[in-house]
Each structure stands twice: as structure tokens, then as C-alpha cells.
Scaffold this motif. Structure first.
Motif, PDB file in Angstrom:
ATOM      1  N   SER A   1      39.064 -24.870  -2.572  1.00 56.10           N
ATOM      2  CA  SER A   1      38.350 -26.125  -2.308  1.00 56.10           C
ATOM      3  C   SER A   1      37.623 -26.602  -3.555  1.00 56.10           C
ATOM      4  O   SER A   1      36.961 -25.818  -4.228  1.00 56.10           O
ATOM      5  N   PHE A   2      37.791 -27.864  -3.860  1.00 59.08           N
ATOM      6  CA  PHE A   2      37.028 -28.507  -4.929  1.00 59.08           C
ATOM      7  C   PHE A   2      37.096 -30.009  -4.715  1.00 59.08           C
ATOM      8  O   PHE A   2      37.877 -30.503  -3.899  1.00 59.08           O
ATOM      9  N   SER A   3      36.263 -30.730  -5.421  1.00 58.59           N
ATOM     10  CA  SER A   3      36.286 -32.186  -5.337  1.00 58.59           C
ATOM     11  C   SER A   3      36.329 -32.759  -6.749  1.00 58.59           C
ATOM     12  O   SER A   3      35.930 -32.101  -7.710  1.00 58.59           O
ATOM     13  N   ALA A   4      36.842 -33.971  -6.839  1.00 58.37           N
ATOM     14  CA  ALA A   4      36.950 -34.649  -8.127  1.00 58.37           C
ATOM     15  C   ALA A   4      37.065 -36.142  -7.883  1.00 58.37           C
ATOM     16  O   ALA A   4      37.395 -36.579  -6.774  1.00 58.37           O
ATOM     17  N   GLU A   5      36.811 -36.903  -8.923  1.00 60.71           N
ATOM     18  CA  GLU A   5      36.956 -38.355  -8.838  1.00 60.71           C
ATOM     19  C   GLU A   5      38.333 -38.766  -9.334  1.00 60.71           C
ATOM     20  O   GLU A   5      38.879 -38.165 -10.255  1.00 60.71           O
ATOM     21  N   ASP A   6      38.860 -39.826  -8.720  1.00 62.22           N
ATOM     22  CA  ASP A   6      40.139 -40.364  -9.170  1.00 62.22           C
ATOM     23  C   ASP A   6      39.902 -41.395 -10.276  1.00 62.22           C
ATOM     24  O   ASP A   6      38.769 -41.580 -10.733  1.00 62.22           O
ATOM     25  N   LEU A   7      40.950 -42.070 -10.707  1.00 63.11           N
ATOM     26  CA  LEU A   7      40.832 -43.039 -11.796  1.00 63.11           C
ATOM     27  C   LEU A   7      40.135 -44.323 -11.375  1.00 63.11           C
ATOM     28  O   LEU A   7      39.870 -45.184 -12.204  1.00 63.11           O
ATOM     29  N   GLN A   8      39.809 -44.440 -10.083  1.00 61.54           N
ATOM     30  CA  GLN A   8      39.053 -45.587  -9.593  1.00 61.54           C
ATOM     31  C   GLN A   8      37.595 -45.224  -9.335  1.00 61.54           C
ATOM     32  O   GLN A   8      36.819 -46.044  -8.885  1.00 61.54           O
ATOM     33  N   GLY A   9      37.243 -43.955  -9.566  1.00 59.94           N
ATOM     34  CA  GLY A   9      35.875 -43.499  -9.363  1.00 59.94           C
ATOM     35  C   GLY A   9      35.580 -43.008  -7.958  1.00 59.94           C
ATOM     36  O   GLY A   9      34.441 -42.682  -7.641  1.00 59.94           O
ATOM     37  N   GLN A  10      36.596 -42.915  -7.098  1.00 56.73           N
ATOM     38  CA  GLN A  10      36.420 -42.431  -5.732  1.00 56.73           C
ATOM     39  C   GLN A  10      36.510 -40.908  -5.701  1.00 56.73           C
ATOM     40  O   GLN A  10      37.345 -40.324  -6.382  1.00 56.73           O
TER      41      GLN A  10
ATOM     42  N   GLY B   1      48.708 -31.093   5.173  1.00 57.11           N
ATOM     43  CA  GLY B   1      49.385 -31.982   6.106  1.00 57.11           C
ATOM     44  C   GLY B   1      50.665 -32.575   5.556  1.00 57.11           C
ATOM     45  O   GLY B   1      51.405 -33.229   6.271  1.00 57.11           O
ATOM     46  N   ARG B   2      50.935 -32.351   4.275  1.00 57.63           N
ATOM     47  CA  ARG B   2      52.166 -32.851   3.660  1.00 57.63           C
ATOM     48  C   ARG B   2      52.503 -31.992   2.442  1.00 57.63           C
ATOM     49  O   ARG B   2      51.624 -31.416   1.804  1.00 57.63           O
ATOM     50  N   ARG B   3      53.769 -31.914   2.148  1.00 55.61           N
ATOM     51  CA  ARG B   3      54.172 -31.198   0.936  1.00 55.61           C
ATOM     52  C   ARG B   3      53.697 -31.996  -0.263  1.00 55.61           C
ATOM     53  O   ARG B   3      53.710 -33.229  -0.244  1.00 55.61           O
ATOM     54  N   THR B   4      53.305 -31.267  -1.296  1.00 56.37           N
ATOM     55  CA  THR B   4      52.726 -31.925  -2.467  1.00 56.37           C
ATOM     56  C   THR B   4      53.246 -31.303  -3.752  1.00 56.37           C
ATOM     57  O   THR B   4      53.328 -30.081  -3.868  1.00 56.37           O
ATOM     58  N   LEU B   5      53.585 -32.161  -4.687  1.00 58.04           N
ATOM     59  CA  LEU B   5      53.830 -31.744  -6.062  1.00 58.04           C
ATOM     60  C   LEU B   5      52.528 -31.989  -6.797  1.00 58.04           C
ATOM     61  O   LEU B   5      52.076 -33.129  -6.922  1.00 58.04           O
ATOM     62  N   LEU B   6      51.893 -30.920  -7.249  1.00 62.07           N
ATOM     63  CA  LEU B   6      50.634 -31.013  -7.983  1.00 62.07           C
ATOM     64  C   LEU B   6      50.897 -30.621  -9.428  1.00 62.07           C
ATOM     65  O   LEU B   6      51.352 -29.508  -9.705  1.00 62.07           O
ATOM     66  N   VAL B   7      50.625 -31.542 -10.345  1.00 64.01           N
ATOM     67  CA  VAL B   7      50.792 -31.273 -11.772  1.00 64.01           C
ATOM     68  C   VAL B   7      49.413 -31.330 -12.411  1.00 64.01           C
ATOM     69  O   VAL B   7      48.670 -32.294 -12.218  1.00 64.01           O
ATOM     70  N   VAL B   8      49.075 -30.265 -13.143  1.00 66.09           N
ATOM     71  CA  VAL B   8      47.741 -30.150 -13.743  1.00 66.09           C
ATOM     72  C   VAL B   8      47.865 -30.125 -15.255  1.00 66.09           C
ATOM     73  O   VAL B   8      48.639 -29.348 -15.816  1.00 66.09           O
ATOM     74  N   LEU B   9      47.075 -30.961 -15.898  1.00 65.73           N
ATOM     75  CA  LEU B   9      47.033 -31.011 -17.350  1.00 65.73           C
ATOM     76  C   LEU B   9      45.681 -30.460 -17.794  1.00 65.73           C
ATOM     77  O   LEU B   9      44.638 -30.921 -17.325  1.00 65.73           O
ATOM     78  N   THR B  10      45.699 -29.468 -18.676  1.00 73.58           N
ATOM     79  CA  THR B  10      44.457 -28.839 -19.120  1.00 73.58           C
ATOM     80  C   THR B  10      44.182 -29.073 -20.601  1.00 73.58           C
ATOM     81  O   THR B  10      43.299 -28.450 -21.174  1.00 73.58           O
TER      82      THR B  10
ATOM     83  N   SER C   1      48.067 -35.451  -9.366  1.00 78.72           N
ATOM     84  CA  SER C   1      47.842 -34.881 -10.689  1.00 78.72           C
ATOM     85  C   SER C   1      46.354 -34.671 -10.922  1.00 78.72           C
ATOM     86  O   SER C   1      45.522 -35.406 -10.403  1.00 78.72           O
ATOM     87  N   LEU C   2      46.075 -33.639 -11.709  1.00 76.08           N
ATOM     88  CA  LEU C   2      44.712 -33.333 -12.124  1.00 76.08           C
ATOM     89  C   LEU C   2      44.674 -33.355 -13.638  1.00 76.08           C
ATOM     90  O   LEU C   2      45.531 -32.770 -14.288  1.00 76.08           O
ATOM     91  N   LEU C   3      43.677 -34.017 -14.179  1.00 74.93           N
ATOM     92  CA  LEU C   3      43.435 -34.000 -15.621  1.00 74.93           C
ATOM     93  C   LEU C   3      42.136 -33.239 -15.807  1.00 74.93           C
ATOM     94  O   LEU C   3      41.066 -33.727 -15.437  1.00 74.93           O
ATOM     95  N   SER C   4      42.233 -32.041 -16.321  1.00 71.53           N
ATOM     96  CA  SER C   4      41.067 -31.167 -16.417  1.00 71.53           C
ATOM     97  C   SER C   4      41.009 -30.543 -17.796  1.00 71.53           C
ATOM     98  O   SER C   4      41.732 -29.597 -18.089  1.00 71.53           O
TER      99      SER C   4
ATOM    100  N   SER D   1      44.771 -43.444  -7.512  1.00 71.82           N
ATOM    101  CA  SER D   1      44.014 -42.704  -6.493  1.00 71.82           C
ATOM    102  C   SER D   1      44.508 -41.262  -6.346  1.00 71.82           C
ATOM    103  O   SER D   1      43.801 -40.423  -5.795  1.00 71.82           O
ATOM    104  N   ASP D   2      45.697 -40.959  -6.857  1.00 73.69           N
ATOM    105  CA  ASP D   2      46.241 -39.607  -6.795  1.00 73.69           C
ATOM    106  C   ASP D   2      46.099 -38.860  -8.119  1.00 73.69           C
ATOM    107  O   ASP D   2      46.611 -37.759  -8.272  1.00 73.69           O
ATOM    108  N   THR D   3      45.419 -39.470  -9.079  1.00 74.84           N
ATOM    109  CA  THR D   3      45.147 -38.832 -10.364  1.00 74.84           C
ATOM    110  C   THR D   3      43.660 -38.552 -10.443  1.00 74.84           C
ATOM    111  O   THR D   3      42.850 -39.469 -10.541  1.00 74.84           O
ATOM    112  N   TRP D   4      43.333 -37.280 -10.356  1.00 75.72           N
ATOM    113  CA  TRP D   4      41.934 -36.850 -10.351  1.00 75.72           C
ATOM    114  C   TRP D   4      41.601 -36.260 -11.708  1.00 75.72           C
ATOM    115  O   TRP D   4      42.456 -35.696 -12.380  1.00 75.72           O
ATOM    116  N   LEU D   5      40.332 -36.373 -12.101  1.00 75.64           N
ATOM    117  CA  LEU D   5      39.978 -35.879 -13.419  1.00 75.64           C
ATOM    118  C   LEU D   5      38.571 -35.324 -13.490  1.00 75.64           C
ATOM    119  O   LEU D   5      37.725 -35.604 -12.649  1.00 75.64           O
ATOM    120  N   ASP D   6      38.400 -34.490 -14.504  1.00 78.20           N
ATOM    121  CA  ASP D   6      37.070 -34.083 -14.930  1.00 78.20           C
ATOM    122  C   ASP D   6      37.140 -33.814 -16.423  1.00 78.20           C
ATOM    123  O   ASP D   6      38.180 -33.429 -16.941  1.00 78.20           O
TER     124      ASP D   6
END
Length: 180
Positions: free
Chosen positions: A40-49, A58-67, A95-98, A124-129
Motif C-alpha cells: 500500500s502506498f499513495s502518490a499524485e498523478d500528473l494532474q495533482g490528484q 479488480g483488473r489486470r494491470t501492467l505496471l511500469v516503474v521508472l527509478t 506507470s510510476l515515476l520514482s 491520471s495513470d502516471t503517478w510520481l514522486d
């Protein structure tokens, strides 16, 4: 693996010792393993949400993380070349940009730069920190090569790859997302 153990392995294996040591160290530090649930974690998307990792359930997901901030082109290939042609639209793409940036670089600056590279329908599907906290939570080392995870409907890892989108391992990961 401790330094002494690395030296012992390197001596025992001769010239190939360094490669073997790096491989063992990489495998030992690999993050999420098959069958594990994304923490569990939280992050903001590129819109600030703000979003939470439980949203992927609830659905299959392709998660790509950039570090690493220099891995954008490799990440783009995961979505535009690999997922676009091999994964059905029913699979969620996230996607996560971390990555760790200097303290004087604000999240707004990072968000604006990312918006220029990411298609608007994916904001909205691109989260970052900018502090690398998400990458640390997932136990991912800094690397310009993306990490990709195939997640099932429960948020469990079906497969994980630290590599390019056209690698055999990546193709196998994407294949898992197409199966019922």
C-alpha cells in the motif's frame, strides 16, 4: 550478500566471478516477487490528484516503474511498442515515476516536465514522486532501465522484469496479461 562473500564467489569463479556476483546481487535485491501483493502506498498523478495502489485491484494491470530520470525513452517503449501491440485494452496500464531529485526541484516542476512526455490520456495513470519513496517502498534500485510488473486482479505479481520492452522476459510478462 556481504563484501567478503562477494570476494569468495569471485575468487571461486575466476574471471566470470564479477559477472556472477553482480547477477547474484541483482537477484537478491529484486523487489516484488511472483505471488506477492503490491504494498500500500499513495502518490499524485500528473494532474495533482492523489491515488492509492489499491486502485489496481479488480483488473489486470501492467505496471511500469521508472527509478531514474533518464529512463523515459525505455519506459515509452514499454507502452507504445510492447503493450500497444501485445496487451488487450482490458488490461490497465499504469506507470510510476520514482526518483531522487535535488531538494530544490519541486514536484510541480517534475509534473510539468512529465506532462510534456506523457500523452494526456495517461496523466491520471502516471503517478510520481521526486523523493524516490515509491521506488524504495517497492525495494527497487535506481536504474535507467524500467521495472515492469504484471499484476492480477488481486494486485498480486504474476511476473516481474527489470529490462527492456523487447526482451524475451518482457514478452513473457506481456503474454501473461493476455491470458484469462
Amino acid at each position: 550478500m556481504a563484501g567478503g562473500e562477494r570476494r569468495t564467489v569471485r575468487r571461486a569463479l575466476g574471471a566470470s566471478g564479477l559477472v556472477a556476483t553482480l547477477l547474484v546481487a541483482t537477484l537478491a535485491s529484486a523487489a516484488l516477487k511472483k505471488g506477492e501483493v503490491v504494498p500500500s502506498f499513495s502518490a499524485e498523478d500528473l494532474q495533482g490528484q492523489t491515488h492509492r495502489s489499491q486502485e489496481w485491484r479488480g483488473r489486470r494491470t501492467l505496471l511500469v516503474v521508472l527509478t531514474d530520470k533518464d529512463g523515459g525513452e525505455a519506459m515509452r517503449r514499454w507502452f507504445e511498442e510492447a503493450a500497444e501491440s501485445r496487451v488487450p485494452d482490458s488490461v490497465h496500464r499504469a506507470s510510476l515515476l520514482s526518483f531522487k531529485l535535488p531538494f530544490f526541484v519541486g514536484l510541480g516542476t517534475v509534473r510539468e516536465k512529465a506532462r510534456k512526455k506523457v500523452p494526456q490520456d495517461s496523466w491520471s495513470d502516471t503517478w510520481l514522486d521526486k523523493d524516490g519513496a515509491m521506488g524504495k517502498k517497492l525495494a527497487l534500485a535506481s536504474s535507467p532501465t524500467p521495472y515492469a510488473f504484471a499484476l492480477d486482479e488481486e494486485g498480486r505479481v504474476l511476473a516481474a522484469v527489470h529490462g527492456e520492452a523487447d526482451s524475451p522476459e518482457a514478452k513473457a510478462l506481456l503474454e501473461l496479461l493476455t491470458r484469462p
